[in-house]
Design an enzyme around this catalytic site. Structure first.
Site, PDB file in Angstrom:
ATOM      1  CG  HIS A 142      -3.746   3.611   7.267  1.00 10.40           C
ATOM      2  ND1 HIS A 142      -4.143   2.669   6.327  1.00 10.40           N
ATOM      3  CD2 HIS A 142      -4.491   4.718   7.006  1.00 10.40           C
ATOM      4  CE1 HIS A 142      -5.065   3.193   5.550  1.00 10.40           C
ATOM      5  NE2 HIS A 142      -5.299   4.429   5.942  1.00 10.40           N
ATOM      6  CG  ASP A 156      -2.846  -0.509   6.029  1.00 10.30           C
ATOM      7  OD1 ASP A 156      -2.720  -0.463   7.260  1.00 10.30           O
ATOM      8  OD2 ASP A 156      -3.018   0.504   5.318  1.00 10.30           O
ATOM      9  CB  SER A 159      -8.517   5.473   5.105  1.00 12.21           C
ATOM     10  OG  SER A 159      -7.954   4.194   5.232  1.00 12.21           O
TER      11      SER A 159
END
EC number: 3.4.21.90
Length: 821
Positions: free
Chosen positions: A141, A163, A215
């Site tokens: 993402h 992901d 992230s």
């Protein structure tokens, strides 16, 4: 000799003598003057200059006089500066950034050459990529480019299930990459912002520590090995649960995503705009706040009540940007509200009345007998509206109708018995209550007692398949739903409004034929009178209304447009009856685990195609069964005490669940006496009990075939014998060969028959007659004796024929002939 040896070691053979023992050396004579005249002149000049300098240095000099002290220059006196007005705000001191702790320093050191920034087109860091175990890994993402000249050109393989996307790390960078581990016992781990706690299969951090842009950061153990990769987080009140990627012992990737997880990619956020009239402004930066202009702040909230960023606007309205650090314990959303009086159906269990603790609603959706109650009073706030853990406030029933406060010890909740209060916030109470037909909330103080009762049936609830009155201390945890006791969580919204003015006759006073407006202390009231002409006014003290002689000619009311109240049907609402504002409903219903009892395990007795359950329990326990075939035929039964239940088990199987135990499945494994791999009679016995019809048909067919074969063989043998003996029968006195005589069972020569021989022996020698007669009897006895010796061996593995089929426990009868499943 020694000198050469010690010179090899780099030292002298003996220590050098001290200066006092050194022999005196002869003073060398002065060198002869050089023939060069120029060099001699330079040497003489140097010697003369040295002697001159040394002589001046050694000559005593008189002391220098001490210089007089310098006079300090007096600065001209400046006129005193005028004092700044108090309204000028002081400059805020920038708080010093705290030094990173040990865990942060370790993480920063390890991330220096192994973690790479991921940037967007504007050059902003939106995430990170990690070099680990020969691969470079990046969250899927995080849409951007790795800030590295080599890694940015790699071709990545994407995995939407986890992901993540990864690429092969260049060979020259593999030696500096991270290593990972699948071992992560419960405890604390390290990451960029400090400590991460791992407990209950989840990684959590304190609220507000991590956020967007984190992230792809690694979570490491004390050895520097990567335990997990951070993808995002879910706010859970005081802590934040992390969404991570981990690995198990087999090297398989596992993605853990808590409920409500947000991806921590620092994507550019679109600023939401709110409206006030025709003016737009950022929702997180309103033009005013509630502590400055309460009425205008409510106007802003009411105009944007259906806006997507209403929560952001509400938080900004409550926390002024220039008021310094806001304290959650003092200011929250219920600061905007006020208690009120409502109509209660049963006051003291008798008649309706206006009550300061009117019960608006009761929720009993939880599985642990916890209920949520909404009243007209407010809990956790003092009289002024500031948050106070041990206070509550309510609207007074007296003529002034002011807000008063009390201690939380005065609040009592009951159904069929007293309830235990668990938490409270605003209009709401959270309590655990026994079953009952009604709910009562009371204010019990030394001065008076006020209560309100709502007819609401509270049923006894239990979780699982065993009934209990109180949760056990030991047992089994199963999923259930409970109310979250954290006050920061939200279960939706409740609608609010600013009520219309209420007229009270207590605000008017008639004395000596005159009418006076009498407002409460410190409050303003507005009166409207029709005494000939229309008169109106707003006063804050006792004021005479000229021209009026009776109270019925006037109305007086108090209007407070700075507070919201619940949109109750007992209050005069605005004209369109729509919600003007909304606040969060506390105590959200969340999934959790509850402790339940576990009954004694049943004693199971297995039989042929059936089982027997011997059950024993001291509380109601549910027993359910179902068949595993096409026709389930489910059964349910609540059992208490000692009992036995029998169930048939077929080849498809049977499943039974006893109380809160795990489901148990049993299957019928059919068997029979005999041995399918034994002697023929054992094989026939085994299959006769398994498949009697097919066994009889098979044995009968085999017997018929055998008899036909034997008959045909006998007939053929007889015909062959006859054909072989016919030539010798036609020749008189023919002698049959011995081999043919043995093969055809005939005498090779003419001799007397058995009858003739026995007659001759009876007439001439009777002892030999009896001996000849006993030979067949002896042979018969020997044959019977041999059969009696072989019979136990042949029937050693044979079972009794009356045993029937049973559930097999082993393959051969000699192993265990009596034990069954």
């Amino acid at each position: 000799m020694n000198r050469g040896f010690f010179n090899m070691l780099g030292r002298r053979p003996f220590p050098a003598p001290t200066a006092m023992w050194r022999p005196r050396r002869r003073r060398q004579a002065a060198p002869m003057p050089a023939r060069n005249g120029l060099a001699s002149q330079i040497q003489q000049l140097t010697t003369a200059v040295s002697a001159l300098v040394i002589g001046q240095a050694t000559r005593p000099q008189p002391p220098r006089p001490r210089p007089p002290p310098r006079q300090k220059k007096q600065a001209p006196k400046q006129p005193p500066k005028p004092k700044k007005p108090k309204t000028q705000e002081k400059k805020k001191k920038q708080p010093a950034k705290p030094k990173p702790g040990k865990r942060q320093r370790m993480a920063l050191k390890l991330e220096a050459d192994r973690l790479f920034d991921v940037k967007n087109e504007d050059g902003d860091v939106i995430g990170h990529a990690l070099a680990m175990e020969g691969k470079v890994m990046k969250p899927l993402h995080v849409k951007g480019t790795i800030d590295h000249p080599v890694l940015s050109k790699l071709k990545f393989t994407k995995s939407s299930a986890y992901d993540m996307e990864f690429a092969q790390l260049p060979v020259n960078m593999r030696s500096e990459a991270f290593t990972y581990t699948s071992e992560h016992p419960e405890g604390f781990y390290n990451w960029h912002h400090g400590a991460v706690q791992y407990s209950g299969g989840r990684f959590t951090i304190p609220r507000g520590v991590g956020g967007r842009g984190d992230s792809g950061r690694p979570i490491m153990d004390n050895s520097g090995r990567v335990v997990a990769i951070v993808l995002g987080g879910a706010d859970e009140g005081t802590r934040t649960a992390l969404s991570v990627v981990t690995w198990n012992s087999k090297g398989k990737t596992i993605k853990t995503t808590p409920e409500g997880t947000e991806e921590w990619s620092a994507a550019p956020l679109v600023t939401a705009m709110c409206l006030l009239g025709n003016v737009s402004f950022p929702c997180d930066r309103p033009p005013t706040c509630y502590t400055r202009e309460p009425s205008r702040a409510l106007d802003i909230l009411e105009e944007n009540v259906n806006h997507e960023a209403y929560d952001t606007l509400l938080n900004a309205i409550l926390r002024c940007g220039s008021s310094g650090r806001s304290k959650r314990s003092v200011i929250d959303d219920f600061t905007l509200t006020s208690p009120y009086l409502g109509t209660c159906s049963y006051c003291h269990h008798t008649v309706p009345c206006f009550s300061p603790v009117k019960i608006e609603q009761v929720w009993d959706e939880a599985d642990d007998n916890t209920i949520r109650i909404q009243t007209s009073a407010q809990f956790g706030y003092d009289q002024s509206g500031a948050a106070s853990a041990n206070k509550y406030r309510y609207m007074s029933l007296k003529q002034d109708h002011t807000v008063k406060e009390g201690t939380m010890d005065d609040i009592k909740i009951s159904t069929s018995g007293p309830c235990r209060r668990l938490s409270y916030k605003g209009y709401f109470l959270l309590a655990k209550c026994p079953p009952g037909d009604s709910v009562t909330v009371s204010i019990v103080s030394s001065n008076s007692a006020t209560s309100c009762t709502l007819a609401r049936k509270i049923k006894p609830k239990f979780v699982g398949r065993e009934k209990y009155d109180l949760p056990p201390v030991h047992g089994k945890k199963i999923p259930c739903t409970v109310y979250d006791r954290l006050k920061e969580t939200t279960a939706g919204y409740i609608t609010m409004h600013r009520p219309r003015p209420h007229a009270y006759t207590s605000y008017l006073e008639e004395s000596s034929g005159k009418v006076y407006a009498k407002p409460p202390s410190g409050k303003n009231i507005t009166y409207e009178c029709k005494c000939g002409d229309y008169k109106t006014g707003t006063v804050s003290t006792r004021t005479e209304i000229t021209g009026c002689t009776a109270i019925k000619q006037c109305v007086a009311y108090k209007s407070d447009q700075t507070k919201w109240v619940f949109n109750s049907p007992d209050l005069i609402r605005h004209d369109d009856h729509t919600a003007q504002g909304k606040l969060h409903l506390p105590f959200k219903l969340i999934p959790s685990t509850c402790m339940v009892p576990v009954a004694h395990a049943p004693n199971v007795i297995h039989g042929f195609k059936h089982i027997s359950l011997q059950l024993d329990t001291d509380h109601l326990t549910l027993l359910t069964t179902r068949r595993l075939g096409a026709n389930p035929e489910p059964t349910t039964e609540w059992i208490v005490g000692k009992t036995v239940r029998n169930f048939t088990v077929d080849r498809d199987g049977l499943e039974y669940i006893w109380g809160n135990h795990e489901p148990v499945r049993v299957y019928a494994q059919e068997s029979a006496p005999g041995d399918p791999h034994g002697w023929p009679h054992e094989i026939v016995q085994h299959y006769y009990h398994r498949h009697p019809v097919y066994t009889i048909l098979a044995v009968a067919s085999a017997t018929v075939a055998m008899m036909i074969g034997v008959t045909v063989a006998v007939l053929c043998a007889c015909k062959a014998r006859r054909e072989c003996l016919t030539p010798y029968a036609l020749a008189p006195n023919a002698v049959i060969p011995t081999s043919l005589a043995l093969l055809c069972c005939v005498r090779s020569a003419n001799a007397e028959t058995f009858t003739e021989t026995m007659s001759y022996l009876w007439s001439n020698s009777q002892p030999f007659f009896w001996v000849q007669l006993c030979i067949p009897l002896a042979a018969f006895i020997v044959l019977m004796r041999c059969c009696s010796c072989c019979l136990p061996f042949l029937s050693g593995c044979r079972r009794l024929p009356g045993e029937g089929r049973r559930l097999r426990t082993c393959d051969h009868c000699s192993k265990c002939a009596t034990d069954t499943v």
